[in-house]
Structures are given as structure tokens and as C-alpha cells.
Design an enzyme around this catalytic site. Structure first.
Site, PDB file in Angstrom:
ATOM      1  N   ASP A  11      -3.067   1.347   0.464  1.00 30.79           N
ATOM      2  CA  ASP A  11      -3.515   2.197   1.483  1.00 30.79           C
ATOM      3  C   ASP A  11      -2.599   3.286   1.859  1.00 30.79           C
ATOM      4  O   ASP A  11      -2.007   3.734   2.926  1.00 30.79           O
ATOM      5  CB  ASP A  11      -3.552   1.257   2.775  1.00 30.79           C
ATOM      6  CG  ASP A  11      -1.987   0.805   3.148  1.00 30.79           C
ATOM      7  OD1 ASP A  11      -2.021   0.499   4.534  1.00 30.79           O
ATOM      8  OD2 ASP A  11      -1.238   0.704   2.456  1.00 30.79           O
ATOM      9  N   ASP A  16       2.913   3.663  -0.419  1.00 32.39           N
ATOM     10  CA  ASP A  16       1.981   3.503  -1.512  1.00 32.39           C
ATOM     11  C   ASP A  16       2.104   4.514  -2.423  1.00 32.39           C
ATOM     12  O   ASP A  16       1.920   4.248  -3.653  1.00 32.39           O
ATOM     13  CB  ASP A  16       0.604   3.577  -0.767  1.00 32.39           C
ATOM     14  CG  ASP A  16       0.506   2.407   0.296  1.00 32.39           C
ATOM     15  OD1 ASP A  16       1.020   2.634   1.414  1.00 32.39           O
ATOM     16  OD2 ASP A  16       0.039   1.423   0.145  1.00 32.39           O
ATOM     17  N   ASN A  40      -3.115   2.255   6.777  1.00 34.80           N
ATOM     18  CA  ASN A  40      -2.188   3.134   7.086  1.00 34.80           C
ATOM     19  C   ASN A  40      -3.066   4.130   8.057  1.00 34.80           C
ATOM     20  O   ASN A  40      -2.750   4.554   8.923  1.00 34.80           O
ATOM     21  CB  ASN A  40      -1.158   3.826   6.159  1.00 34.80           C
ATOM     22  CG  ASN A  40      -0.159   2.966   5.677  1.00 34.80           C
ATOM     23  OD1 ASN A  40       0.437   2.364   6.785  1.00 34.80           O
ATOM     24  ND2 ASN A  40       0.185   2.950   4.476  1.00 34.80           N
ATOM     25  N   PHE A 166       2.805  -5.347   9.377  1.00 35.59           N
ATOM     26  CA  PHE A 166       1.295  -4.455   9.264  1.00 35.59           C
ATOM     27  C   PHE A 166       0.410  -4.891   8.114  1.00 35.59           C
ATOM     28  O   PHE A 166      -0.749  -5.362   8.688  1.00 35.59           O
ATOM     29  CB  PHE A 166       1.872  -3.183   9.177  1.00 35.59           C
ATOM     30  CG  PHE A 166       0.729  -2.114   9.064  1.00 35.59           C
ATOM     31  CD1 PHE A 166      -0.043  -1.739   7.825  1.00 35.59           C
ATOM     32  CD2 PHE A 166       0.282  -1.769  10.032  1.00 35.59           C
ATOM     33  CE1 PHE A 166      -1.011  -0.930   7.848  1.00 35.59           C
ATOM     34  CE2 PHE A 166      -0.923  -0.836  10.305  1.00 35.59           C
ATOM     35  CZ  PHE A 166      -1.498  -0.391   9.184  1.00 35.59           C
ATOM     36  N   GLN A 228       9.999   7.076  10.362  1.00 39.36           N
ATOM     37  CA  GLN A 228      10.701   5.593  10.429  1.00 39.36           C
ATOM     38  C   GLN A 228      12.073   5.855  11.538  1.00 39.36           C
ATOM     39  O   GLN A 228      12.395   4.733  12.099  1.00 39.36           O
ATOM     40  CB  GLN A 228      11.160   5.398   9.115  1.00 39.36           C
ATOM     41  CG  GLN A 228      10.018   4.807   8.182  1.00 39.36           C
ATOM     42  CD  GLN A 228       9.485   3.536   8.352  1.00 39.36           C
ATOM     43  OE1 GLN A 228      10.182   2.706   9.416  1.00 39.36           O
ATOM     44  NE2 GLN A 228       8.473   3.192   7.825  1.00 39.36           N
ATOM     45  N   HIS A 240       9.014   0.188   1.161  1.00 36.97           N
ATOM     46  CA  HIS A 240       8.304  -0.859   0.966  1.00 36.97           C
ATOM     47  C   HIS A 240       7.635  -1.119  -0.423  1.00 36.97           C
ATOM     48  O   HIS A 240       7.786  -1.679  -1.072  1.00 36.97           O
ATOM     49  CB  HIS A 240       7.342  -1.051   1.953  1.00 36.97           C
ATOM     50  CG  HIS A 240       8.074  -1.039   3.564  1.00 36.97           C
ATOM     51  ND1 HIS A 240       8.862  -1.932   3.999  1.00 36.97           N
ATOM     52  CD2 HIS A 240       7.596  -0.270   4.404  1.00 36.97           C
ATOM     53  CE1 HIS A 240       9.140  -1.306   5.070  1.00 36.97           C
ATOM     54  NE2 HIS A 240       8.270  -0.182   5.561  1.00 36.97           N
TER      55      HIS A 240
HETATM   56  O1  RIB Z   1       4.601  -3.056   6.764  1.00 37.60           O
HETATM   57  C1  RIB Z   1       4.845  -2.053   5.747  1.00 37.60           C
HETATM   58  C2  RIB Z   1       3.698  -1.857   4.945  1.00 37.60           C
HETATM   59  O2  RIB Z   1       2.643  -1.360   5.809  1.00 37.60           O
HETATM   60  C3  RIB Z   1       3.535  -0.816   3.710  1.00 37.60           C
HETATM   61  O3  RIB Z   1       2.791  -1.203   2.892  1.00 37.60           O
HETATM   62  C4  RIB Z   1       3.293   0.323   4.365  1.00 37.60           C
HETATM   63  O4  RIB Z   1       2.697   1.369   3.438  1.00 37.60           O
HETATM   64  C5  RIB Z   1       2.052  -0.064   5.191  1.00 37.60           C
HETATM   65  O5  RIB Z   1       1.109  -0.276   4.533  1.00 37.60           O
HETATM   66 CA    CA Z   2       0.953   0.159   1.925  1.00 34.96          CA
END
Ligand code: RIB
Ligand code: CA
Length: 311
Positions: A11, A16, A40, A166, A228, A240
Site C-alpha cells: 500500500d 512500501d 496508507n 496499522f 514520524q 517497516h
Molecule cells: O504500521 C506500519 C505499516 O503500516 C507499514 O506497512 C506502513 O507502510 C503502513 O502500511
Molecule cells: Ca505498507
């Protein structure tokens, strides 16, 4: 070298985008296709973002548009506070000419996995809606999946609520389908991704590489680091999603604990939590390898090598 064939479901999303960059040119990875999901940002935006990243980096990888909302939940959560209005704020892209494929992402997953020799790894770095829908549409794909590696969840604290991360929270039902599918999942949660913060020292290191990938990394992470810090107070954005790809490139980058993990789809307060039975209290059959530690130096070396793979 035997390449790991992967479908990357994502996403985009700043992190990503870097996962795409890392996967597309690494000699250990054969990126068969990119499937896109809402997360996202809305599906329209995450799809455009995936196409823009591929076009910018000159990647001839097919992009498939997937599900625009969770399997059951009504309200569509997005993360504009982190990724901006476009979902990929920061970089400036040329007019988009790369086209998405006509096939729906879920059908691409089903067709590709069914036709395979069971040698394809599915990596999800967004909500797991596309994968779960594919599993429900065609259960025969489940035994054909070599491995499922996800960025999502945490055995400790969430980031959208104290309990939930998330990707899982957006579509906890989809995560439940995946975690009860009978396949083992490698879960790369916030527990380890919060250890790979894109600190100023990392930015200085990657900024030295003035190729396409280096420039994109810096443009992406400059925005991501800013949001962030604003939202969570991090000194650098936790990178991430690329941790999933780094693990496939070099599994020793992660330390994992094999255990039973259950997705909370019942409670109000902890809805979307990944309950990882690290101490095997329930004595249930394990369904996951949960990442509990990461070799930070090794990870950033993998990222830098990924950047250098581009002209
Ligand atoms: O919580 C972080 C994740 O949620 C990552 O994959 C970020 O890109 C969002 O998709
Ligand atoms: Ca992501």
C-alpha cells in the site's frame, strides 16, 4: 543462486516504495508482480504510487490493482498523517505513463499461485485484504504458497491503538483469515521495525549515492522522517516494510520465535491486536514465526546494497 520468487502486496506508502526498490534488483529475489491494496491511502492513490515508483526506477514489473476496502469493516482507515495526501508525499515524479495491468490483483494472485510449482512467496506490507480474498475465493492456493511474510502486528505495542498495528487494524478479518489458513506466516512486527530508524547518520550514508535509487530514498525518507517525528517523536522513521525483503535476502537479519498467534477480531479495546503466545501458554499448534530481534547493521548494509544496485 536460486532466486526467491515473490508477489509483493503493498500500500505505497514510503516504506512500501523502498521495499519495492529493494526487491526489484536484488539477485536473490525474483519480483514477479506487485499487487496493490488500500491502506496508507485510498486504492486509487496507492496504485498510482506503485506505478510511479516502478516508472521512476525503470522497473518492468507488472502492477495489479486490488481491493479498495476491508473485507467486512465499513470505515476505511488511511495514514495521511504519516504518508501525506498523495500517500507518497516528498518525491516529484514525471508524468505517469506506466499502466496497471487489467487483471484484478486477487485474480492475479489466484491464477499465478495455482499455475505455480508451489515456489512463490507472498509478501504483504499493507492490509492483508488481497491475500485473504484470494484464499477465500480459491482455497486451493493455500497449499501452493511457499511462504507468507508480512509486515504487520506486534507482540508488544501497536501504533494505531495501544494494542493494534496499522496493517492488521485496517483489516483484522483479513489477517484472521491468513493466520488461520493453515500456512505458517513470518510476522515482521513493530517490535523489530522500530529498531531500524532512519536516523540522520543513515540519511548521510545513503545521500552519498546520487543514483536514481539514492535520490528516491532520500526524497522519500526526508518526508517520512518528518511525519514520524511529528506523530510519534521518532528521531528517524522506522523503515517497516523493507525488513520483509531484507529477511528474504538474508534470513539471518532476523531472530524469530515460533509460536501461536491469534488476531483479536472480537474486542472493542484491543481489536486488531496480534496476540502472539510467545510463552506457549495455550499449548496450541504454532502458526507463525514472530520476529523478536533484528541485526540493525546488517539491515542497513542490505538497504545500501539495494540502492547501489541501480544506475
Ligand atoms: O504500521 C506500519 C505499516 O503500516 C507499514 O506497512 C506502513 O507502510 C503502513 O502500511
Ligand atoms: Ca505498507
Amino acid at each position: 543462486m536460486n532466486k526467491t520468487k515473490i508477489i509483493l502486496d503493498c500500500d505505497p506508502g514510503h516504506d512500501d516504495a523502498i521495499a519495492i526498490m529493494l526487491a526489484a534488483k536484488n539477485p536473490a529475489i525474483d519480483l514477479l508482480g506487485i499487487t496493490v491494496v488500500a491502506g496508507n491511502q485510498t486504492l486509487e492513490k496507492t496504485t498510482v504510487n506503485a506505478l510511479n515508483v516502478c516508472q521512476y526506477l525503470g522497473l518492468d514489473v507488472p502492477v495489479y490493482k486490488g481491493c479498495g476496502q476491508p473485507m467486512i469493516r465499513e470505515n476505511q482507515l488511511i495514514a495521511a498523517d504519516i504518508h501525506g495526501e498523495s500517500g507518497l508525499d516528498g518525491p516529484v515524479f514525471a508524468p505517469l505513463t506506466k499502466q496497471m495491468e487489467s487483471k484484478h490483483a486477487v485474480l492475479y494472485m489466484v491464477d499465478t499461485l495455482l499455475a505455480s510449482d508451489g515456489d512463490i512467496t507472498v509478501v504483504t506490507t499493507g492490509p492483508m485484504t488481497n491475500l485473504a480474498m484470494a484464499m477465500r475465493l480459491c482455497p486451493d492456493i493455500v497449499p501452493k504458497i511457499k511462504e507468507i511474510v508480512l509486515m504487520g502486528g506486534s507482540y508488544q505495542l501497536g501504533n494505531m491503538t495501544p494494542a493494534a498495528e496499522f496493517n492488521i487494524l485496517v483489516d483484522a478479518d483479513a489477517a484472521h483469515v491468513a493466520f488461520t489458513s493453515g500456512r505458517m506466516l513470518t510476522m515482521v512486527g513493530l517490535d523489530v521495525t522500530r529498531k531500524v530508524l532512519c536516523l540522520p547518520s543513515v540519511m548521510e550514508r545513503m545521500e552519498k549515492h546520487q543514483n536514481s535509487a539514492g535520490k528516491l530514498f532520500v526524497d522519500l525518507m526526508r518526508f517520512f522522517n518528518m511525519t514520524q517525528k511529528e506523530v510519534f517523536g521518532w528521531a528517524g522513521g522506522p523503515l517497516h516494510d523493507p525488513v520483509t525483503i531484507a529477511y528474504l535476502i538474508d534470513p539471518t537479519v532476523l531472530t524469530t520465535k515460533t509460536c501461536f498467534t491469534q488476531i483479536d477480531i472480537r474486542s472493542e479495546q484491543s481489536y486488531g491486536r496480534t496476540n502472539c503466545d510467545i510463552f506457549n501458554i495455550f499449548k496450541k499448534t504454532p502458526n507463525s514465526h514472530v520476529a523478536v530481534d533484528i541485526d540493525v547493521a546488517k539491515f542497513w548494509n542490505i538497504i545500501e546494497t539495494g540502492i547501489l544496485a541501480y544506475r
